[in-house]
Design an enzyme around this catalytic site. Sequence first.
Site, PDB file in Angstrom:
ATOM      1  N   ARG A   5       0.821  -1.215   0.000  1.00  0.00           N
ATOM      2  CA  ARG A   5       0.000   0.000   0.000  1.00  0.00           C
ATOM      3  C   ARG A   5       0.854   1.264   0.000  1.00  0.00           C
ATOM      4  O   ARG A   5       0.477   2.260   0.619  1.00  0.00           O
ATOM      5  CB  ARG A   5      -0.949   0.026   1.206  1.00  0.00           C
ATOM      6  CG  ARG A   5      -2.078  -0.961   1.128  1.00  0.00           C
ATOM      7  CD  ARG A   5      -3.113  -0.501   0.104  1.00  0.00           C
ATOM      8  NE  ARG A   5      -4.159  -1.494  -0.043  1.00  0.00           N
ATOM      9  CZ  ARG A   5      -5.283  -1.496   0.671  1.00  0.00           C
ATOM     10  NH1 ARG A   5      -5.509  -0.545   1.523  1.00  0.00           N
ATOM     11  NH2 ARG A   5      -6.158  -2.429   0.493  1.00  0.00           N
ATOM     12  N   ARG A  62      -3.827   6.383   0.572  1.00  0.00           N
ATOM     13  CA  ARG A  62      -4.405   7.640   1.059  1.00  0.00           C
ATOM     14  C   ARG A  62      -3.495   8.460   1.960  1.00  0.00           C
ATOM     15  O   ARG A  62      -3.752   9.626   2.199  1.00  0.00           O
ATOM     16  CB  ARG A  62      -5.715   7.341   1.790  1.00  0.00           C
ATOM     17  CG  ARG A  62      -6.868   7.075   0.827  1.00  0.00           C
ATOM     18  CD  ARG A  62      -8.017   6.458   1.544  1.00  0.00           C
ATOM     19  NE  ARG A  62      -7.573   5.191   2.145  1.00  0.00           N
ATOM     20  CZ  ARG A  62      -8.374   4.310   2.708  1.00  0.00           C
ATOM     21  NH1 ARG A  62      -9.653   4.555   2.803  1.00  0.00           N
ATOM     22  NH2 ARG A  62      -7.891   3.181   3.206  1.00  0.00           N
ATOM     23  N   ARG A  86      -7.666  11.157  -6.156  1.00  0.00           N
ATOM     24  CA  ARG A  86      -8.925  10.549  -5.739  1.00  0.00           C
ATOM     25  C   ARG A  86     -10.064  11.549  -5.547  1.00  0.00           C
ATOM     26  O   ARG A  86     -11.229  11.164  -5.554  1.00  0.00           O
ATOM     27  CB  ARG A  86      -8.711   9.718  -4.482  1.00  0.00           C
ATOM     28  CG  ARG A  86      -8.009   8.395  -4.732  1.00  0.00           C
ATOM     29  CD  ARG A  86      -8.952   7.321  -5.270  1.00  0.00           C
ATOM     30  NE  ARG A  86      -9.807   6.816  -4.197  1.00  0.00           N
ATOM     31  CZ  ARG A  86     -11.069   7.138  -4.015  1.00  0.00           C
ATOM     32  NH1 ARG A  86     -11.675   7.959  -4.850  1.00  0.00           N
ATOM     33  NH2 ARG A  86     -11.754   6.635  -3.020  1.00  0.00           N
ATOM     34  N   ASP A 108      -6.222  -3.786  -7.566  1.00  0.00           N
ATOM     35  CA  ASP A 108      -6.770  -4.334  -6.328  1.00  0.00           C
ATOM     36  C   ASP A 108      -6.991  -5.836  -6.491  1.00  0.00           C
ATOM     37  O   ASP A 108      -7.299  -6.304  -7.589  1.00  0.00           O
ATOM     38  CB  ASP A 108      -8.095  -3.670  -5.951  1.00  0.00           C
ATOM     39  CG  ASP A 108      -8.431  -3.900  -4.482  1.00  0.00           C
ATOM     40  OD1 ASP A 108      -7.994  -3.108  -3.648  1.00  0.00           O
ATOM     41  OD2 ASP A 108      -9.102  -4.907  -4.181  1.00  0.00           O
ATOM     42  N   TYR A 139     -14.056 -12.860   0.606  1.00  0.00           N
ATOM     43  CA  TYR A 139     -14.839 -11.675   0.210  1.00  0.00           C
ATOM     44  C   TYR A 139     -16.129 -12.080  -0.495  1.00  0.00           C
ATOM     45  O   TYR A 139     -17.190 -11.491  -0.275  1.00  0.00           O
ATOM     46  CB  TYR A 139     -14.009 -10.738  -0.677  1.00  0.00           C
ATOM     47  CG  TYR A 139     -13.061  -9.877   0.124  1.00  0.00           C
ATOM     48  CD1 TYR A 139     -13.520  -8.733   0.781  1.00  0.00           C
ATOM     49  CD2 TYR A 139     -11.718 -10.205   0.253  1.00  0.00           C
ATOM     50  CE1 TYR A 139     -12.664  -7.944   1.538  1.00  0.00           C
ATOM     51  CE2 TYR A 139     -10.855  -9.425   1.009  1.00  0.00           C
ATOM     52  CZ  TYR A 139     -11.335  -8.303   1.644  1.00  0.00           C
ATOM     53  OH  TYR A 139     -10.497  -7.529   2.415  1.00  0.00           O
TER      54      TYR A 139
HETATM   55  O1  CP3 Z   1       0.276   0.416  -3.323  1.00  0.00           O
HETATM   56  C1  CP3 Z   1      -0.118  -0.767  -3.398  1.00  0.00           C
HETATM   57  O2  CP3 Z   1       0.110  -1.623  -2.533  1.00  0.00           O
HETATM   58  C2  CP3 Z   1      -0.780  -1.227  -4.689  1.00  0.00           C
HETATM   59  C3  CP3 Z   1      -2.171  -1.272  -4.736  1.00  0.00           C
HETATM   60  C4  CP3 Z   1      -3.025  -2.176  -3.843  1.00  0.00           C
HETATM   61  C5  CP3 Z   1      -4.313  -1.786  -3.429  1.00  0.00           C
HETATM   62  N1  CP3 Z   1      -4.923  -2.849  -2.848  1.00  0.00           N
HETATM   63  C6  CP3 Z   1      -4.900  -0.446  -3.659  1.00  0.00           C
HETATM   64  C7  CP3 Z   1      -6.009  -0.002  -2.805  1.00  0.00           C
HETATM   65  C8  CP3 Z   1      -2.843  -3.490  -3.405  1.00  0.00           C
HETATM   66  C9  CP3 Z   1      -1.613  -4.371  -3.518  1.00  0.00           C
HETATM   67  C10 CP3 Z   1      -4.057  -3.902  -2.782  1.00  0.00           C
HETATM   68  C11 CP3 Z   1      -4.281  -5.263  -2.261  1.00  0.00           C
HETATM   69  C12 CP3 Z   1      -5.514  -5.538  -1.500  1.00  0.00           C
HETATM   70  N2  CP3 Z   1      -6.774  -5.036  -1.707  1.00  0.00           N
HETATM   71  C13 CP3 Z   1      -5.592  -6.462  -0.451  1.00  0.00           C
HETATM   72  C14 CP3 Z   1      -4.445  -7.296   0.031  1.00  0.00           C
HETATM   73  C15 CP3 Z   1      -3.569  -6.505   0.925  1.00  0.00           C
HETATM   74  C16 CP3 Z   1      -4.162  -6.264   2.268  1.00  0.00           C
HETATM   75  O3  CP3 Z   1      -4.371  -5.093   2.605  1.00  0.00           O
HETATM   76  O4  CP3 Z   1      -4.396  -7.272   2.953  1.00  0.00           O
HETATM   77  C17 CP3 Z   1      -6.907  -6.476   0.015  1.00  0.00           C
HETATM   78  C18 CP3 Z   1      -7.462  -7.298   1.166  1.00  0.00           C
HETATM   79  C19 CP3 Z   1      -7.652  -5.581  -0.797  1.00  0.00           C
HETATM   80  C20 CP3 Z   1      -9.093  -5.302  -0.720  1.00  0.00           C
HETATM   81  C21 CP3 Z   1      -9.367  -3.882  -0.407  1.00  0.00           C
HETATM   82  N3  CP3 Z   1      -9.136  -2.835  -1.266  1.00  0.00           N
HETATM   83  C22 CP3 Z   1      -9.907  -3.363   0.786  1.00  0.00           C
HETATM   84  C23 CP3 Z   1     -10.295  -4.184   1.996  1.00  0.00           C
HETATM   85  C24 CP3 Z   1     -10.013  -1.987   0.614  1.00  0.00           C
HETATM   86  C25 CP3 Z   1     -10.649  -1.023   1.569  1.00  0.00           C
HETATM   87  C26 CP3 Z   1      -9.792  -0.717   2.726  1.00  0.00           C
HETATM   88  C27 CP3 Z   1      -8.978   0.497   2.430  1.00  0.00           C
HETATM   89  O5  CP3 Z   1      -7.802   0.501   2.771  1.00  0.00           O
HETATM   90  O6  CP3 Z   1      -9.568   1.442   1.899  1.00  0.00           O
HETATM   91  C28 CP3 Z   1      -9.476  -1.658  -0.651  1.00  0.00           C
HETATM   92  C29 CP3 Z   1      -9.334  -0.326  -1.244  1.00  0.00           C
HETATM   93  C30 CP3 Z   1      -7.981   0.086  -1.738  1.00  0.00           C
HETATM   94  N4  CP3 Z   1      -7.130  -0.718  -2.460  1.00  0.00           N
HETATM   95  C31 CP3 Z   1      -7.387   1.360  -1.604  1.00  0.00           C
HETATM   96  C32 CP3 Z   1      -6.159   1.320  -2.280  1.00  0.00           C
HETATM   97  C33 CP3 Z   1      -5.177   2.436  -2.478  1.00  0.00           C
HETATM   98  C34 CP3 Z   1      -8.009   2.556  -0.937  1.00  0.00           C
HETATM   99  C35 CP3 Z   1      -9.068   3.049  -1.834  1.00  0.00           C
HETATM  100  C36 CP3 Z   1      -9.267   4.530  -1.751  1.00  0.00           C
HETATM  101  O7  CP3 Z   1      -8.564   5.267  -2.472  1.00  0.00           O
HETATM  102  O8  CP3 Z   1     -10.155   4.954  -1.016  1.00  0.00           O
END
Ligand code: CP3
Length: 341
Positions: free
Chosen positions: A24, A28, A37, A73, A149
Amino acid sequence: METPPFLAACRRQPAPYTPVWLMRQAGRYLPEYRAIREKTGFLELCRTPDLAAQVTVDTAVRLRVDAAIIFADILLVLDPMGAGLEFARGDGPTIRHPVRTAADVDRLRDPEPGALEYVAEAVRRARGALPPAIPLIGFAGAPFTLASYLIEGGGSRLYARTKAFIATDPGAWRALMQKLARAVTAYLDAQVEAGADAVQLFDSWVGCLSPDDYRTHVLPHVRAVVGSVRRGTPVIHFGTGTAGLLEGMRAAGGDVIGLDWRVDLDAAWSRLGHDVAVQGNLDPVALLAPVAEIRRRAAAILGQAAGRPGHIFNLGHGVLPQTPVDHVHALVDAVHELSAR
Ligand code: CP3
């Protein structure tokens, strides 16, 4: 050209310093990301290759990390399977058509070839724009975490529905895992074909399982996915809360095993065996502490790795949104400085 330190570490070859990147790292906590965003929804951002590539590349270059990860994602693959994926503002993800019965499993489709072409295109553009010394990581969710999920309809604390599904209808569970493994295999293959230098399999929530359920109901499907990745492309196999599952994860496969902060890196590495690389394992919350404490904790982890080839420094899970950006810079600098050989 010299092998980039990240790829050297994936292959357990010596590197001039310990490579570091952060799960990540594009998120944000970065004002530049929040600005994008303001104008663009999360899914729209993922589906716009130009923007996704730009976020990927700019973040890695700005942070001076040793690898970029494609902006995407793990849940994207579920949409073309017919699950109905939504990200509502400020909330986590929602699955509009949860999988609760064997008939629901049957209704899930194999994604059409090309349904996720926008991710492959983002990989191509990001790879083209990145400096050659910075490898690009592609990724996918592992079958269990994706299934959780689908079944829960979103995130969960206990995974009660998922575990009840396994215990109640193991045949339908197996069919679901096979479908997901097929979709993930094709998805990773497309990313490697498009130029990803390594891939990470996120089994983020697998730590909720007993070792026995892991071995019986998850391991064979992870093994199928890992075994399908093109030879020579390193695979990072990541999960959290996996202290009870490390031997199982090792058996499932991966060139690198991702560790969270609930285990000592040195003890975990001994259990896994030193014939595999490890990635981790600073608590993401440590980045909220003063910089001196961040440096102290980074040094402690590097001390446990003891300069052995095959350590990639990372957090044990993703960067938290409330993390100060200068603390992330301080961590990256500390790892490079303290590990220089
Ligand atoms: O920078 C990076 O790591 C690359 C991008 C990336 C994202 N998601 C972008 C993202 C990666 C590698 C992921 C993986 C991901 N997504 C996982 C596995 C890693 C982990 O955290 O366990 C999981 C479980 C998800 C599913 C997911 N996506 C959730 C549960 C959420 C909501 C929680 C949150 O943090 O907002 C997301 C959204 C998400 N994926 C965001 C980002 C940058 C935030 C979205 C936003 O801009 O509001």
